[in-house]
Design a protein around this motif. Sequence first.
Motif, short mmCIF file in Angstrom:
data_model
loop_
_atom_site.label_atom_id
_atom_site.label_comp_id
_atom_site.label_asym_id
_atom_site.label_seq_id
_atom_site.Cartn_x
_atom_site.Cartn_y
_atom_site.Cartn_z
N MET A 1 6.70 -9.82 -10.53
CA MET A 1 6.08 -10.13 -11.81
C MET A 1 4.66 -9.57 -11.93
SD MET A 1 8.59 -11.51 -13.21
CE MET A 1 7.83 -11.86 -14.77
N TYR A 2 3.94 -9.44 -10.82
CA TYR A 2 2.54 -9.00 -10.88
C TYR A 2 2.41 -7.48 -10.88
CZ TYR A 2 1.33 -13.83 -9.51
OH TYR A 2 1.18 -15.19 -9.44
N PHE A 3 3.39 -6.79 -10.29
CA PHE A 3 3.29 -5.33 -10.16
C PHE A 3 4.47 -4.70 -10.90
CE2 PHE A 3 1.38 -7.23 -6.35
CZ PHE A 3 0.11 -6.71 -6.41
N LYS A 4 4.19 -4.21 -12.10
CA LYS A 4 5.28 -3.69 -12.95
C LYS A 4 5.86 -2.38 -12.43
CE LYS A 4 2.11 -1.52 -16.28
NZ LYS A 4 0.86 -1.97 -15.65
N THR A 5 5.04 -1.62 -11.67
CA THR A 5 5.53 -0.37 -11.08
C THR A 5 5.53 -0.52 -9.56
OG1 THR A 5 4.61 0.95 -12.89
CG2 THR A 5 5.12 2.11 -10.84
N ARG A 6 6.70 -0.34 -8.95
CA ARG A 6 6.83 -0.48 -7.50
C ARG A 6 7.49 0.76 -6.91
NH1 ARG A 6 8.43 -5.31 -9.78
NH2 ARG A 6 10.65 -4.84 -9.57
N LYS A 7 7.04 1.15 -5.75
CA LYS A 7 7.55 2.35 -5.10
C LYS A 7 7.60 2.11 -3.60
CE LYS A 7 8.65 6.80 -5.07
NZ LYS A 7 9.91 7.28 -5.66
N CYS A 8 8.54 2.76 -2.93
CA CYS A 8 8.64 2.62 -1.48
C CYS A 8 8.72 3.99 -0.81
CB CYS A 8 9.89 1.81 -1.12
SG CYS A 8 10.10 1.55 0.65
N PHE A 9 7.97 4.13 0.29
CA PHE A 9 8.04 5.33 1.13
C PHE A 9 8.33 4.90 2.56
CE2 PHE A 9 5.62 7.00 -2.43
CZ PHE A 9 6.20 8.25 -2.61
N MET A 10 9.28 5.57 3.18
CA MET A 10 9.66 5.25 4.55
C MET A 10 9.32 6.43 5.46
SD MET A 10 13.29 3.42 3.59
CE MET A 10 13.56 2.62 5.16
N PHE A 11 8.63 6.14 6.56
CA PHE A 11 8.14 7.18 7.45
C PHE A 11 8.81 7.07 8.82
CE2 PHE A 11 4.90 6.16 4.38
CZ PHE A 11 4.40 7.39 3.98
N ASP A 12 9.32 8.21 9.31
CA ASP A 12 9.84 8.25 10.68
C ASP A 12 8.70 8.06 11.68
OD1 ASP A 12 12.74 9.14 10.33
OD2 ASP A 12 11.67 10.64 9.14
N LEU A 13 9.07 7.88 12.93
CA LEU A 13 8.05 7.87 13.98
C LEU A 13 7.35 9.23 13.99
CD1 LEU A 13 9.92 6.12 16.91
CD2 LEU A 13 7.66 5.47 16.06
N PRO A 14 6.02 9.25 14.09
CA PRO A 14 5.30 10.53 14.07
C PRO A 14 5.65 11.41 15.27
CG PRO A 14 3.79 8.68 13.80
CD PRO A 14 5.12 8.11 14.16
#
Length: 620
Positions: free
Chosen positions: A222-235
């Motif tokens: 409800m507080y964040f109308k735009t949401r995004k996810c990024f997933m990172f492999d082990l460096p």
Amino acid sequence: MDLPVCLIEGRTDGKLQVNAEAIGILSRIRQPVVVVAIVGLYRTGKSYLMNKLAGSQKGFAVGSTVQAQTRGIWMRCLPHPTKEGLTLVLLDTEGLGDVEKGDKKSDTWIFCLAVLLSSALVYNSKNVIDEYAIEKLHYVAELAELIKVQSGDDDIDEAEYSRHFPIFIWALRDVMLKLEHNGKPITEDEYLEDAMTLKKGNSQKTLETVNKHNKYKDCIRMYFKTRKCFMFDLPSGDKNVFQNMDKVSEDQLNQDFLKNVKKFCDYIYNKAEVKCVDDIHQVTGEILANLVTMYTEAICSSNAACVEDVVTNVSVVENTRAVEEATQYYVEKMKEEVIFPTETLVQIIEISEECEKEALKIFMKRSFKDNKRHFLKKFMKNIDQKKSEFFEKNDAESRKHCEKLIKKLSKDLKKSLKEDSYLRSGGYKMFTDEMEGIEEKYKNEPRKGTKAMEVFQEFKKSKTKKAIKIMKKDEALSHQQKKLEEEKKKTELLDVEKIMKKCIESAEIEKKELEKKIKEKSFKEIVKMEGNQRRLRQDKLQTVIRSMERERDTYNSQGFMEYGRKSQTFIDKLEKKKVAIFAVAWVVLLGLAIGVMVVRPTAAPMVATVIAAGVGLLTG
């Protein structure tokens, strides 16, 4: 900035303190700013991502031990990598949950400040988004205790949060899991949204925990109308490389990890917008400096920050500067454009009109939350005063130039009068011929300005007594001719006085007529700008409403009717707010009209003629 500076530091008494050096840096930035803040548990690699956003390997401290490296909030400012005319401000925050710190209140404050100051908030965590990870994001639920949107109106706060909060990006690090759900491949964003799905308790024992986690998830949704996810492999699989990320070359790192880092940076560069206050007014470094100071003081002194109060205080500073900056622009532009004296009054008025129009744009662009139009009226009053000064200077320069010109042209006349050269037979004709010659030469001289006629009439008037004296001494004239000439000169004297009076009156009438037309244009321009701002606010509000409608529909479809009803309550409140924006626009129009008449009483008839045009613009 090649290196970050501490923006907000922790004091020994547990309070937060703004760093004057950093505030000074921000205050010198006049460009709009895109503010990206990163939060998350300590030792999760937040600083590495911020360095990558800055386009460098070093900068924010990247540690290789279990001790947290960043204390307080650190800032780095740089030209935006992809958007000209903007500054990117990066905020790296102290790691949450540091056991050595032992001050959970400070964690909550830092999280709250990151939300209030940023236009993009990155939450950094490791491995998976599970119930444990959600538990660690309990700070989101505490925002309602620390942030008020409006003073004295708790009821509308939660419905308003998403209007003021940044976009939310979950950066999930060191991921080993496969992106699948029920055997089907899913995207990173779908994984995040699935993790945000509410759950139902299977027993009384688990119900309390489930409800608590559902509350955290609902707050995020409800507080964040735009949401995004990024997933990172082990460096890297190499421990030494992993522990020295700020020192090793990129070819030593996992290429899939680097690809994800690039995707993350590109998204931030393209999607993170300029920080705004009051829905539409862009935050510059100068404004951000004030926001940092006021929000930090508010949270540390009262444990709560009221957005409306802080924005109002900032608006006073900005509106004052808007008046000063726009007035100064008008003055400087007039000095640049006007060559004194102008040939006619129309010329200087037309130049003033263009300068005032541009100055008004500058004022309107910087001014915000001037609800009673106090600062707009002050700006208009300033312009009127400066305009009068320029008009007076134009008249003075014209008079000075004309008097100098007449002095030059009448040099021989003055000498002859001093030597009594005209006091002889035929002297009167010689005198009148000389006066006619001076008048002819005077008329043919260019750029005499607005006082040309008035000054020459004064010159003629000053020589009338001399003319009568010369005429009476002229033996070439008969008694009857002298009598006629004397009557003629007396009539001419009256005519000169009438001409002088008419010159002044005509100039004043012309000035008022031209000013009236200009004010009509200015009024329409202000109403048009107000209308555009109103539409932008309504559009922003409509975006929030659509986002909440999606959440409501999702809750209802999943059987969480209580959350669906709560969402609908928020939607209803925002719909009322949307209608209120339109209603306020009518009040603004009326207030503006009254303001114009207060500042310029002679404008009352003009205001009536443009109200209709204003109505059309507001309803368009």
